[in-house]
Design an enzyme around this catalytic site. Structure first.
Site, mmCIF file in Angstrom:
data_model
loop_
_atom_site.group_PDB
_atom_site.id
_atom_site.type_symbol
_atom_site.label_atom_id
_atom_site.label_comp_id
_atom_site.label_asym_id
_atom_site.label_seq_id
_atom_site.Cartn_x
_atom_site.Cartn_y
_atom_site.Cartn_z
ATOM 1 N N GLY A 30 36.737 42.539 12.826
ATOM 2 C CA GLY A 30 37.068 42.866 14.211
ATOM 3 C C GLY A 30 37.990 41.856 14.881
ATOM 4 O O GLY A 30 38.169 41.882 16.088
ATOM 5 N N GLU A 66 32.565 40.874 3.197
ATOM 6 C CA GLU A 66 33.170 40.894 4.528
ATOM 7 C C GLU A 66 33.095 39.507 5.147
ATOM 8 O O GLU A 66 32.059 39.137 5.726
ATOM 9 C CB GLU A 66 32.418 41.881 5.428
ATOM 10 C CG GLU A 66 32.419 43.309 4.911
ATOM 11 C CD GLU A 66 32.154 44.297 6.039
ATOM 12 O OE1 GLU A 66 33.060 45.077 6.351
ATOM 13 O OE2 GLU A 66 31.066 44.262 6.627
HETATM 14 P P1 PGA Z 1 36.812 45.764 11.042
HETATM 15 O O1 PGA Z 1 35.213 45.871 10.712
HETATM 16 O O2 PGA Z 1 37.514 46.614 10.058
HETATM 17 O O3 PGA Z 1 36.915 46.276 12.455
HETATM 18 O O4 PGA Z 1 37.156 44.321 10.919
HETATM 19 C C1 PGA Z 1 34.762 45.859 9.394
HETATM 20 C C2 PGA Z 1 33.249 45.945 9.362
HETATM 21 O O5 PGA Z 1 32.583 45.379 10.246
HETATM 22 O O6 PGA Z 1 32.671 46.557 8.443
#
Ligand code: PGA
Length: 250
Positions: A173, A167
């Site tokens: 986010g 990630e």
């Molecule tokens: P997101 O979060 O899909 O809202 O970007 C992913 C995560 O924090 O695991």
């Protein structure tokens, strides 16, 4: 052949009504013999509700974190054995929000990973670089260091029961998704690194991509040879959005 895993990290969102509606929607819109496995990570207060709705179904659930200790005087904390007792199969370890907001070091994450295995949970080890680190060309150094913290502490066999989630912090986010090629490059780096330790573990290990995954980009991401699913935040909070990602699996 690695089966795609679509996991929803609900973070600190939800209510009893929302959890019930969301889980009932996911049960209705997915199948045990579907092309992907589904896992959700509700906040601790809703694990009991998740257990009552999901027990006996094809959807698994897990905790968003665990304490490295198995029990004791740790006010406000939750142990791996408690998660197991609630019916969890999985637990997140080292999510970037835990690392950056709550100061979890690589070593802390390794201890939590170890506690997860001791509780017979599948740890989902989250790794990823910040935008600054990427711009400095440090992506592989950072991700490699985060993996090594676990491997050096526990040995490569500790990864047999694990899932890894790549990630990139700059994609979480933010609405900015890594391009399929950017994600694939890091996933290939992770798998090659593991392959140099153990070919069989590397071949079986699921490596999820996380960071603004949605219905519109999931198919292209999951089509990459080393991307085995997604860890989804924002788009896992309604059954419609989450099922759009699940349905993108071909
Ligand atoms: P997101 O979060 O899909 O809202 O970007 C992913 C995560 O924090 O695991």
């Amino acid at each position: 052949m690695r089966k795609i895993l679509v996991a929803g990290n609900w973070k600190m969102h939800g209510s009893k009504a929302m959890v019930r509606e969301l889980l009932e929607g996911l049960l209705a819109g997915s199948a045990a013999d579907g092309k992907a496995d589904l896992v959700v990570f509700p906040s601790f207060p809703y694990l009991s509700l998740a257990e009552s709705i999901l027990s006996g179904s094809h959807i698994r659930f897990g905790g968003q974190n665990l304490n490295p200790h198995s029990q004791g005087a740790h006010t406000g904390e939750t142990s791996g054995s408690m998660l197991k007792d609630m019916g969890c199969h999985y637990v997140l370890t080292g999510h970037s929000e835990r690392r950056s907001i709550y100061g979890e070091s690589d070593h802390d994450v390794a201890l939590r990973f170890e506690a997860a295995l001791q509780a017979k949970l599948h740890p989902v080890l989250c790794v990823g670089e910040t935008l600054e680190e990427r711009e400095q060309g440090l992506t592989e150094a950072v991700v490699g260091r985060q993996l090594d913290a676990v491997i050096n502490h526990l040995g490569k066999d500790a990864l047999r029961k694990a899932v890894i989630a790549y990630e990139p912090v700059w994609a979480i986010g933010t609405g900015v998704t890594a391009s399929p090629q950017q994600a694939q490059d890091v996933h290939a780096f992770i798998r090659d690194k593991l392959r140099s330790l153990d070919d069989i573990i590397a071949g079986h290990l699921r490596i999820l991509y996380g960071g603004s995954v949605k219905g519109s980009n999931a198919a292209e991401l999951f089509a990459q040879s080393d991307i085995d699913g997604g860890l989804v935040g924002g788009a896992s909070l309604t059954a419609e959005d989450f099922l759009a990602i699940y349905s993108a699996v071909s």
